[in-house]
Each structure stands twice: as structure tokens, then as C-alpha cells.
Design an enzyme around this catalytic site. Structure first.
Site, PDB file in Angstrom:
ATOM      1  N   GLY A 242     -33.394 -79.324 -86.556  1.00  8.87           N
ATOM      2  CA  GLY A 242     -33.897 -79.041 -87.888  1.00  8.87           C
ATOM      3  C   GLY A 242     -32.847 -78.432 -88.801  1.00  8.87           C
ATOM      4  O   GLY A 242     -31.660 -78.751 -88.722  1.00  8.87           O
ATOM      5  N   SER A 243     -33.278 -77.502 -89.631  1.00 12.00           N
ATOM      6  CA  SER A 243     -32.444 -77.041 -90.743  1.00 12.00           C
ATOM      7  C   SER A 243     -31.253 -76.187 -90.340  1.00 12.00           C
ATOM      8  O   SER A 243     -30.419 -75.869 -91.189  1.00 12.00           O
ATOM      9  CB  SER A 243     -33.311 -76.260 -91.744  1.00 12.00           C
ATOM     10  OG  SER A 243     -34.244 -77.121 -92.358  1.00 12.00           O
ATOM     11  N   THR A 244     -31.135 -75.807 -89.057  1.00 11.26           N
ATOM     12  CA  THR A 244     -29.897 -75.134 -88.654  1.00 11.26           C
ATOM     13  C   THR A 244     -28.703 -76.057 -88.886  1.00 11.26           C
ATOM     14  O   THR A 244     -27.591 -75.582 -89.121  1.00 11.26           O
ATOM     15  CB  THR A 244     -29.949 -74.711 -87.178  1.00 11.26           C
ATOM     16  OG1 THR A 244     -30.239 -75.854 -86.360  1.00 11.26           O
ATOM     17  CG2 THR A 244     -30.986 -73.631 -86.949  1.00 11.26           C
TER      18      THR A 244
ATOM     19  N   LYS B 127     -28.150 -77.726 -91.447  1.00  8.45           N
ATOM     20  CA  LYS B 127     -27.694 -77.614 -92.840  1.00  8.45           C
ATOM     21  C   LYS B 127     -26.458 -76.734 -92.950  1.00  8.45           C
ATOM     22  O   LYS B 127     -25.650 -76.891 -93.873  1.00  8.45           O
ATOM     23  CB  LYS B 127     -28.828 -77.078 -93.713  1.00  8.45           C
ATOM     24  CG  LYS B 127     -29.963 -78.073 -93.888  1.00  8.45           C
ATOM     25  CD  LYS B 127     -31.161 -77.480 -94.598  1.00  8.45           C
ATOM     26  CE  LYS B 127     -32.285 -78.517 -94.667  1.00  8.45           C
ATOM     27  NZ  LYS B 127     -33.561 -77.959 -95.164  1.00  8.45           N
TER      28      LYS B 127
END
Length: 588
Positions: free
Chosen positions: A294-296, A298
Site C-alpha cells: 500500500g501507501s508505504t 509512496k
């Protein structure tokens, strides 16, 4: 006389000279006794001579027996100096605290031909060994040969049965691997079989070293700190019991040396009895499981954008409308519907802004950076369980957009940890290790990001905790930075991502301030399919369920790592030097 002595001195060493001189004198004493007519003196002298020879022989035998017992291979049958071929060296933590050791145990044997009273022996052994199988005991007592009954008996248990004085009962020494802390660090330490071979964790990864040091008084020091490990496991267990995930992972690492200071996988097991644990419990989720993070991810995309010169911290991205890319439409979980700076893209965890940045970087360049960060291969570490990732078959714009915010690519938590370190340590790719490193040690590294990019990422990650999605991970005075992650899991039954099955995580760093070369630590908490609670308003995202546990871990381990809390307003404390970067205008 003098001639004989001179010859002895010239031709023989001291001991033989002494013995030869004594025999020469003794023989002349016999001759003098016969010449003087004192035959009784001659007999007494000869008797005395025989007694001396017997005494010398006895002393020689005693010395030989003692030498054989203490120093020769004869001692290897179970005495104090015995080293079993299955022996393994002790395993300790970085401060010398015992994690695994060989302890003397005994096997119990029954020889039915020497048993005087079968009925009395049966009753006595059942009372002393209530867990023994009745059929096994009966076969041992009534068989036709000496039989192994049970093993793993401690010296105390052996002594208790020995005191019974049962004929036909005997013991043989054996080595048993013992893990005195039971479940603590079980997945990292691993376990060995009864033949002395490592089967999992450090026991398998460092098997040759552990075997070679056995009996030499050596020990194998792992990188973990038991104090850090205990705090990590405690907070991970609390989070797991609160949110009920199917599994959880916790990792603490030194960003400069790559040392793992703590590794936890939930559920855990007791390595003293691994056969009693389920495969789910024995699975090392930190190394062997792969997840869409997921957004880790980013954090990687933003770092690549900065390092490649595609964006700066002041660049803006239009997130007012969903981003249409080919057949896909990319939306934000919490739509801000405004133009965001790069820092705000990170703070709001905007899929739209991150995907636009990744498209600007391009497939070839993004895939090359991801490879350089180690995201496309198994994490470089001694653990044999380190799993290979699942990566896009083709790096096109669709793959770039998906992977930019952590979809379409599965990696292990250890691989994520390794890739995060360059963002936090000055841009250096460091191999992870479970070995203790000496103070001041710096491993061979590869420069994959610039120091400027790393300094910027520390600032951006700190901003996400002070004013973004990572606020619940803050630990006052410790300058925590980080990134939330919530990845939806693909559900093969419905053939799409399932919003109710999530991998929720928080990737943190502390302290973010100070020079790049300062001591700095990475912390990851991951929960696999957690459930929201009334306290989280039903949410099970990383910011709600993983960030608080991360903050608690950091607050507890900071004193062990020598990280002091700031006293006074944060603006008066040392910060990273301001990085001057040319500003690119416009939206991406």
C-alpha cells in the site's frame, strides 16, 4: 666409576642417566653383599628392587589413565570434556544474553534381562514418568533386548529415577537444544533438530558457524537487543489482540549498519517444541510472507521523483479530480479535491498525486530505481526464508501507476525495510543482517540515492507525522517521521480487490533531525487483515491500527538505543540543514 658416569652423561638424557646410575649402584650393592657373605642383605635388596619396579609401574599406569580420562578421545563418551557430534554453540543477543544453548540431558534405557521384578519396575516407572506411553513401557519391560524408553531427561529427573535403584534401568548422555526464553524471538532464532542441524531462523542460516564453534567455548552473537525485542513483541501482541488480524509483523533496524535489532512475527511458537505449533504459527511473516504494502510505497515514489529531478518539495499536483490512465481511474481514499504540493501529496497519501508523479518519472526509470532499492529481489540477509517478491511482468504506465502507491507488487516486510534504509541514511543501500556488528562498523554499501534526497525524505516523513496521516505514531520529543500504508488484498473469489481485507502498516524513522550520519532507526508495524473497533470508528487503516503501536514501540525502545527526548520547543532543537533545491512550477 667415573668413566661409567661420564659415558652416561654423554649418551643419555637426564632421566635415563639417573635411572642408569641407580641400577649401576644397585648391581654393585648386590656384588658387595655376596662378597661380604651377607646373603640376607642380598635378598632384602632384591625384594626392595622388585617393590620399586612395581611402584613405578603403578604410577605410570595411573598417570596414563588420568591422561586418557582427561585429555584423550576416551573422554568423549559423556564425561566433563565430552563434545557430542550434534553439539551447537550458544546463541546470544548483542549484549550476551542467552537465546539458545545445548544442555546435558539423558536417555533412559531398559534391559529386560536384568530386571528383577517386572511388576514393581512397571509401577515405579509409571509413577516417576506419568507421561510415558503404557504400551511403550510394556514393550520395553517384556522385550528381548535393551530398549530406549524415553529421552530428554534433565539431570534432576535422571537423579530421581536413579535413586529408585531399579535393576535393568540405565542412562546414556545426550545433547538437547534449549531455548530458555521460549517464544521470545522464536522466528528469528529458529530451531534445530535432534541431530544437531539447524532447521529454521538463525539456527539454519548460521548453521556452519554454530556447529564449528561448539566445544570451543565460543558463542554466536545475533544483532537483536532483547530489550528492544521484548518491547516490540509486547506492543505487537497488544495490537493483534485489539484488532484481531490473521497475522502481524514488527521490525526494528539500524539504518546505517542494517542490523535487525528486533524482529517479531505473530502468531509465534515455542522453539522448544516446534512440532506442536501450526504451520501458521511457525511462518516467519517478516521474511517468508509477501504483501502489497500500500501507501508505504509512496515514500519510494516520492524519493525517486526527487532524486530523478522530476519534482521538488514545492512541486504541485492537481488532485481535484480522479486521474484517468488508459482504462483505469485512480481516486484518493480521502479525496482532498485540491492542488497539492509534493509534501501535501505525502501527508494526504494521495493516490492521484503519487500516480501523476510516477508517470512523470516513467516506467524505465522507476523500475530501475526500484531494482536499485532491492524491491525486485529477495531481501539480502542471512535468513534462508527470505522470500522473492511478485513484480509486474511488464513495466508500462499502468504498472507504474499501480506500484507507485503499493498495488500490483508484493514484497516481504524485510524487503520493504531494506529499501527504506537508503531514504533515511544518506542514500546508501545496506544489506540487512542478523549478525551483531562491532561499534563503528559500516558495511559495504551502494549509493542509490543522493544525500540531498535522503535529507529531504527525512523532512517529508517528519511532516507527515506532525501534520499528516501519521499523527498517531508521534512520540513526543523523539522527532518521529513515517508513512502510513493500507493495501487492499486481491480476493480471487470476487476477482478484484476486497476493501474489507487490508494490509495495514506504518513505516517509521526516528529521530529525523540531526546530521545524516547520526544514529537513526527504522520501525515497521504491519497487521494483516485487522478489524476496526469502536475506538477507531470502525476503520482498520494503517493510520488507525498500526501507527499507534509504532509510536508506543518507539517511546519504549528509545532509552535502550541511547536516543534522548528533546526538552523544550521543537523549533529550538537541532534540525536537518535546509536543502536548497530549484523550484519547478506547474502541476503534474
Amino acid at each position: 666409576m667415573s668413566l661409567g658416569g661420564g659415558v652416561l652423561q654423554r649418551r643419555f638424557p637426564f632421566g635415563l642417566r639417573w635411572l642408569g646410575a641407580g641400577l649401576w649402584r644397585l648391581e654393585h650393592a648386590f656384588e658387595r653383599a655376596r662378597a661380604s657373605g651377607r646373603a640376607e642383605d642380598d635378598a632384602r635388596i632384591r625384594i626392595f628392587f622388585v617393590m620399586v619396579l612395581f611402584s613405578l609401574g603403578f604410577v605410570a599406569l595411573a598417570i596414563g589413565a588420568a591422561q586418557a580420562a582427561l585429555f584423550s578421545d576416551a573422554a568423549r563418551g559423556g564425561g566433563a570434556g565430552w563434545v557430542s557430534p550434534q553439539s551447537r554453540a550458544d546463541i546470544v543477543d548483542r549484549h550476551g544474553r542467552l537465546l539458545a544453548a545445548d544442555l546435558p540431558h539423558y536417555g533412559l534405557y531398559v534391559d529386560p534381562s536384568e530386571v528383577w521384578d517386572v511388576a514393581a519396575t512397571r509401577v515405579a516407572l509409571r509413577a516417576a514418568l506419568p507421561s510415558i506411553d503404557d504400551a511403550r513401557l510394556e514393550r520395553a519391560l517384556t522385550g528381548d533386548r535393551r530398549t530406549f524408553l524415553t529421552g530428554g531427561m534433565t539431570p534432576v529427573e535422571r537423579a530421581a529415577i536413579h535413586r529408585l535403584g531399579l535393576p535393568g534401568i540405565s542412562f546414556e548422555p545426550e545433547q538437547k537444544r534449549v531455548y530458555p526464553l521460549n517464544n521470545t524471538a522464536a522466528h528469528l532464532i529458529g530451531f534445530a533438530d535432534t541431530g544437531g542441524e539447524g532447521l529454521a531462523g538463525a539456527e539454519l542460516a548460521l548453521n556452519d558457524q554454530i556447529r564449528n564453534l561448539a566445544g570451543a567455548g565460543g558463542e554466536v552473537a545475533l544483532s537483536i537487543d532483547l530489550r528492544v525485542q521484548g518491547a516490540l513483541e509486547d506492543e505487537l501482541r497488544k495490537a493483534a489482540l485489539t484488532y484481531g488480524p490473521r497475522g502481524a509483523v514488527g521490525i526494528v533496524a539500524n539504518v546505517h549498519t542494517g542490523e535487525l535489532l528486533g524482529v517479531a512475527s505473530y502468531p509465534d511458537f515455542d522453539p522448544n517444541n516446534p512440532g506442536a505449533a501450526s504451520p501458521e504459527a511457525r511462518l516467519n511473516r517478516a521474511a517468508s510472507a509477501v504483501f502489497e504494502m500500500g501507501s508505504t510505497f509512496k515514500a519510494f515514489t516520492v524519493a525517486v521523483g526527487l532524486d530523478a529531478g522530476v519534482a521538488t518539495m514545492a512541486s504541485t499536483f492537481d488532485a481535484r479530480e480522479p486521474f484517468k490512465l488508459g482504462y483505469r481511474t485512480i481516486s484518493d481514499y480521502h479525496a482532498s479535491r485540491k492542488i497539492l504540493t509534493l509534501v501535501e501529496v505525502f501527508q494526504h497519501s494521495s493516490n492521484i498525486g503519487t500516480a501523476k508523479l510516477a508517470v512523470g518519472v516513467g516506467p524505465e526509470r522507476l523500475s530501475r530505481y526500484f531494482t536499485d532499492l532491492g524491491l525486485t529481489t529477495a531481501a539480502e540477509i542471512e535468513l534462508k526464508e527470505s522470500a522473492s517478491p511478485l513484480t509486474p511482468k511488464v513495466w508500462n504506465e499502468d504498472a507504474v501507476a499501480s506500484t507507485s502507491f503499493g498495488h500490483g507488487m508484493n514484497v516481504s516486510p524485510l524487503a520493504l525495510t531494506r529499501a527504506m534504509l537508503p531514504l533515511l541514511n544518506g542514500g546508501k543501500l545496506v544489506p540487512l543482517t542478523i549478525h551483531k556488528r562491532e561499534p563503528g562498523f559500516r558495511p559495504p554499501v551502494k549509493q542509490v540515492l543522493s544525500e540531498t534526497t535522503s535529507a529531504q525524505m527525512l523532512q517529508i516523513m517528519r511532516a507527515n507525522v506532525t501534520g499528516g496521516s501519521g499523527g498517531k505514531a508521534d512520540a513526543p520529543g523523539l522527532s518521529v517521521g513515517g508513512k502510513t500504508g493500507t493495501g487492499e488484498k486481491y480476493d480471487p473469489e470476487i476477482r478484484r480487490y476486497n476493501g474489507k481485507r487490508q494490509v495495514s502498516s506504518f513505516a517509521a524513522v526516528f529521530p529525523t533531525d540531526g546530521p545524516l550520519e547520526n544514529d537513526r532507526y527504522f520501525v515497521l508495524i504491519l497487521l494483516d487483515e485487522p478489524h476496526g473497533t469502536p475506538e477507531t470508528f470502525g476503520y482498520s487503516t494503517g493510520g488507525w491500527v498500526a501507527a499507534p503501536a509504532t509510536g508506543q514501540v518507539i517511546a519504549r525502545i528509545a532509552p535502550f538505543l541511547g536516543v534522548s527526548r528533546h526538552v523544550g520547543p521543537m523549533e529550538n532543537q537541532p534540525r536537518l540543514a535546509s536543502v536548497q533545491v530549484p523550484v519547478m512550477g506547474g502541476d503534474l
